[in-house]
Design a protein around this motif. Structure first.
Motif, PDB file in Angstrom:
ATOM      1  N   ALA A 142     -50.580 -86.483  38.908  1.00 11.67           N
ATOM      2  CA  ALA A 142     -50.575 -86.260  40.356  1.00 11.67           C
ATOM      3  C   ALA A 142     -50.564 -84.792  40.773  1.00 11.67           C
ATOM      4  CB  ALA A 142     -49.393 -86.997  41.007  1.00 11.67           C
ATOM      5  N   TYR A 143     -51.106 -83.899  39.934  1.00 18.51           N
ATOM      6  CA  TYR A 143     -51.191 -82.503  40.346  1.00 18.51           C
ATOM      7  C   TYR A 143     -51.965 -82.383  41.656  1.00 18.51           C
ATOM      8  CZ  TYR A 143     -49.696 -81.165  35.622  1.00 18.51           C
ATOM      9  OH  TYR A 143     -48.988 -81.000  34.460  1.00 18.51           O
ATOM     10  N   LEU A 144     -53.137 -83.008  41.699  1.00 21.43           N
ATOM     11  CA  LEU A 144     -53.982 -82.874  42.884  1.00 21.43           C
ATOM     12  C   LEU A 144     -53.477 -83.737  44.035  1.00 21.43           C
ATOM     13  CD1 LEU A 144     -57.486 -82.700  41.173  1.00 21.43           C
ATOM     14  CD2 LEU A 144     -55.928 -80.854  41.789  1.00 21.43           C
ATOM     15  N   ALA A 157     -50.893 -81.524  45.579  1.00 23.68           N
ATOM     16  CA  ALA A 157     -51.546 -80.359  46.169  1.00 23.68           C
ATOM     17  C   ALA A 157     -52.239 -80.728  47.471  1.00 23.68           C
ATOM     18  CB  ALA A 157     -52.554 -79.770  45.184  1.00 23.68           C
ATOM     19  N   ALA A 158     -52.910 -81.877  47.492  1.00 16.16           N
ATOM     20  CA  ALA A 158     -53.586 -82.317  48.710  1.00 16.16           C
ATOM     21  C   ALA A 158     -52.587 -82.514  49.842  1.00 16.16           C
ATOM     22  CB  ALA A 158     -54.350 -83.614  48.444  1.00 16.16           C
ATOM     23  N   HIS A 159     -51.467 -83.168  49.545  1.00 12.73           N
ATOM     24  CA  HIS A 159     -50.459 -83.403  50.583  1.00 12.73           C
ATOM     25  C   HIS A 159     -49.872 -82.092  51.093  1.00 12.73           C
ATOM     26  CE1 HIS A 159     -46.304 -84.168  52.019  1.00 12.73           C
ATOM     27  NE2 HIS A 159     -46.904 -85.151  52.658  1.00 12.73           N
ATOM     28  N   ALA A 160     -49.556 -81.179  50.169  1.00 14.11           N
ATOM     29  CA  ALA A 160     -48.967 -79.898  50.580  1.00 14.11           C
ATOM     30  C   ALA A 160     -49.918 -79.125  51.480  1.00 14.11           C
ATOM     31  CB  ALA A 160     -48.610 -79.069  49.346  1.00 14.11           C
ATOM     32  N   TRP A 161     -51.175 -79.054  51.101  1.00 12.43           N
ATOM     33  CA  TRP A 161     -52.134 -78.281  51.900  1.00 12.43           C
ATOM     34  C   TRP A 161     -52.398 -78.964  53.246  1.00 12.43           C
ATOM     35  CZ3 TRP A 161     -57.091 -79.333  53.736  1.00 12.43           C
ATOM     36  CH2 TRP A 161     -57.746 -78.237  54.315  1.00 12.43           C
ATOM     37  N   THR A 195     -42.905 -90.426  41.284  1.00 13.20           N
ATOM     38  CA  THR A 195     -41.971 -90.780  42.356  1.00 13.20           C
ATOM     39  C   THR A 195     -40.756 -89.852  42.328  1.00 13.20           C
ATOM     40  OG1 THR A 195     -42.679 -93.096  42.337  1.00 13.20           O
ATOM     41  CG2 THR A 195     -40.512 -92.616  43.299  1.00 13.20           C
ATOM     42  N   GLU A 196     -40.290 -89.516  41.130  1.00 13.01           N
ATOM     43  CA  GLU A 196     -39.154 -88.598  41.002  1.00 13.01           C
ATOM     44  C   GLU A 196     -39.537 -87.200  41.479  1.00 13.01           C
ATOM     45  OE1 GLU A 196     -35.479 -86.916  40.232  1.00 13.01           O
ATOM     46  OE2 GLU A 196     -36.119 -89.000  40.562  1.00 13.01           O
ATOM     47  N   VAL A 197     -40.743 -86.751  41.166  1.00 16.15           N
ATOM     48  CA  VAL A 197     -41.203 -85.445  41.657  1.00 16.15           C
ATOM     49  C   VAL A 197     -41.242 -85.441  43.181  1.00 16.15           C
ATOM     50  CG1 VAL A 197     -43.149 -83.846  41.734  1.00 16.15           C
ATOM     51  CG2 VAL A 197     -42.509 -84.910  39.575  1.00 16.15           C
ATOM     52  N   ALA A 198     -41.757 -86.508  43.776  1.00 18.70           N
ATOM     53  CA  ALA A 198     -41.806 -86.602  45.240  1.00 18.70           C
ATOM     54  C   ALA A 198     -40.409 -86.547  45.839  1.00 18.70           C
ATOM     55  CB  ALA A 198     -42.519 -87.887  45.659  1.00 18.70           C
ATOM     56  N   ARG A 199     -39.463 -87.204  45.160  1.00 13.71           N
ATOM     57  CA  ARG A 199     -38.078 -87.181  45.650  1.00 13.71           C
ATOM     58  C   ARG A 199     -37.522 -85.762  45.617  1.00 13.71           C
ATOM     59  NH1 ARG A 199     -33.240 -86.617  44.098  1.00 13.71           N
ATOM     60  NH2 ARG A 199     -33.854 -86.319  41.902  1.00 13.71           N
ATOM     61  N   GLU A 239     -43.609 -89.601  52.434  1.00 14.95           N
ATOM     62  CA  GLU A 239     -45.019 -89.340  52.748  1.00 14.95           C
ATOM     63  C   GLU A 239     -45.929 -89.429  51.533  1.00 14.95           C
ATOM     64  OE1 GLU A 239     -45.153 -85.507  54.557  1.00 14.95           O
ATOM     65  OE2 GLU A 239     -43.885 -86.080  56.244  1.00 14.95           O
ATOM     66  N   VAL A 240     -45.383 -89.365  50.343  1.00 16.88           N
ATOM     67  CA  VAL A 240     -46.166 -89.447  49.111  1.00 16.88           C
ATOM     68  C   VAL A 240     -45.586 -90.549  48.237  1.00 16.88           C
ATOM     69  CG1 VAL A 240     -47.063 -88.201  47.115  1.00 16.88           C
ATOM     70  CG2 VAL A 240     -46.615 -86.955  49.229  1.00 16.88           C
ATOM     71  N   GLY A 241     -46.348 -91.616  48.053  1.00 16.16           N
ATOM     72  CA  GLY A 241     -45.874 -92.739  47.259  1.00 16.16           C
ATOM     73  C   GLY A 241     -46.827 -93.055  46.124  1.00 16.16           C
ATOM     74  N   PHE A 242     -46.362 -93.867  45.170  1.00 17.23           N
ATOM     75  CA  PHE A 242     -47.154 -94.183  43.989  1.00 17.23           C
ATOM     76  C   PHE A 242     -47.035 -95.662  43.670  1.00 17.23           C
ATOM     77  CE2 PHE A 242     -46.112 -89.734  43.845  1.00 17.23           C
ATOM     78  CZ  PHE A 242     -47.324 -89.148  43.519  1.00 17.23           C
ATOM     79  N   VAL A 243     -48.157 -96.238  43.234  1.00 24.12           N
ATOM     80  CA  VAL A 243     -48.183 -97.647  42.873  1.00 24.12           C
ATOM     81  C   VAL A 243     -48.894 -97.792  41.538  1.00 24.12           C
ATOM     82  CG1 VAL A 243     -48.162 -98.433  45.266  1.00 24.12           C
ATOM     83  CG2 VAL A 243     -50.351 -98.071  44.107  1.00 24.12           C
TER      84      VAL A 243
END
Length: 395
Positions: free
Chosen positions: A197-199, A202-206, A231-235, A242-246
């Motif tokens: 999920a690097y990109l 990055a997409a969300h941050a920008w 999910t842990e990185v997002a936390r 705002e950023v979730g994973f499935v």
């Protein structure tokens, strides 16, 4: 709102010529029924040189950028306003102005309040990063160190992120007012095959912190381990809302909300076709796909008889593989055009895992579908191949 084109361009002119508030302006696309502009797109911003402040104009053709600095901003801008660009996008310190020339020759104009970083005036473009080296996302992902400097071993990944965000920015500007996210209905982005999920981050941050666009991002991957890690990185970044994973496959994932933007970066072989087909099914406005390998068409070419006078293209394995890459992505672009997308195939920096550096960038903007169908049919029949994406779209 719709207003006379002259009035709309005067609005653009005023925004660009205010050198205290202009952040960036961009012109792209062409007007219906007119010749193409001299350049594919043009970006404008102000830079401070020893000789004083200048309007920097970067013009893009099919292969490279051409940058010039102008001490007479009005003259440089008026020459660009005279070109038949179909879209103008102007970001100032206080507002965003979007202008799209309609079929009738008027202008659809959108104006939104904005807030964001102060305009960057440094002449050295390396300082005008889309995501700064000390961005919290880059530190959390291990690309930058604790002091906010990109680690020497992660320079390639940082460059990949920068180039990806740059292409996302170009696509977003090209879409113009076809995307109108609000706080109640954020921009919906899905990253198919997101991996680490690097990109995605990055997409969300920008989008959120640089462009000020309310955004909800979902990363999809087949690995449960990736979901837990991301999910842990997002936390830790404070963006879990705002950023979730499935967990799921590209062809069977179920999303709660239809996405506006579909990303599929370095999906292997026909996984890229799966992603493009899902984007079409979802009626996504923007699609950015960076294919990885192209085994499917290469296998078909191995058993095919090349049309005269081209047998030499298939005689040697290395040439057949490279030709298969080009043929596959040309057919993918054509098939997207048959579904109403305007498509550009551009150069994209490769990751450390693959030398592939092609990006398919598509915007739902209306195209000549009959012409695209004829081109796809002619190319497929000439080389005796049936691309996977064609099968998926015909279901």
């Amino acid at each position: 709102m719709v207003e006379p084109l002259e009035t709309a361009l005067a609005r653009v002119r005023a925004g660009v010529l205010d050198d205290e508030t202009l952040v960036r302006a961009l012109a792209s696309g062409r007007r219906k029924g007119q010749d193409r502009p001299a350049w594919k797109r043009v970006e404008l911003r102000y830079v401070d040189l020893k000789a004083g402040r200048r309007l920097q104009v970067t013009r893009y053709d099919d292969t490279q950028a051409h940058t010039t600095n102008h001490d007479d901003p009005a003259a440089a801008l008026d020459a660009l306003l005279a070109e038949p660009f179909g879209n103008w996008h102007v970001d100032t310190a206080t507002e965003t102005i979007q202008v799209r020339v309609t079929k009738s020759g008027d202008a659809a104009v959108g104006v939104q309040a904005r807030s964001g970083p102060a305009p960057v005036r440094e002449h050295d473009r390396s300082k005008a990063r889309l995501l700064a080296e000390d961005d919290p996302v880059l530190r959390e992902l291990g690309i930058s160190d604790a002091h906010g400097r990109v680690k020497p071993t992660r320079r390639a990944k940082y460059r990949q992120i920068e180039e990806f965000v740059r292409e996302l920015a170009a696509a977003l500007d090209d879409a113009g007012d076809r995307l109108r996210p609000t706080a109640d209905r954020p921009l919906q982005v899905v990253d198919l095959g997101c991996g680490n999920a690097y990109l995605t981050f990055a997409a969300h941050a920008w989008l959120t912190r640089v462009r000020g666009i309310p955004t909800r991002v979902v990363g999809v991957d087949v690995k449960e381990q990736s979901r837990r890690h991301n999910t842990e990185v997002a936390r830790r970044l404070g963006v879990a809302d705002e950023v979730g994973f499935v967990v799921g496959g590209i062809d069977d994932v179920v999303l709660e909300v239809r996405p506006d933007v579909v990303l599929a970066l370095h999906a292997c072989d026909t996984a890229t076709d799966d992603a493009l087909a899902r984007a079409v099914d979802w009626d996504a406005t923007l699609v950015l796909a960076a294919p990885c390998c192209h085994h499917d068409v290469s296998r078909q070419l191995r058993d095919a008889e090349a049309p005269a006078p081209h047998p030499m293209l298939l005689r040697d394995g290395i040439l057949r593989e490279r030709f298969a890459d080009t043929l596959t992505d040309a057919l993918r672009a054509g098939l997207l055009r048959t579904r109403g997308y305007r498509v550009d195939v551009v150069e994209f920096v490769g990751s450390e895992h693959t030398p592939r550096n092609t990006l398919i960038r598509a915007v739902a903007a209306g195209t000549d579908r009959d012409r695209a169908r004829a081109e796809v049919t002619g190319l497929s029949e000439a080389w005796h191949v049936r691309p996977r994406l064609a099968e998926l779209l015909d279901r």
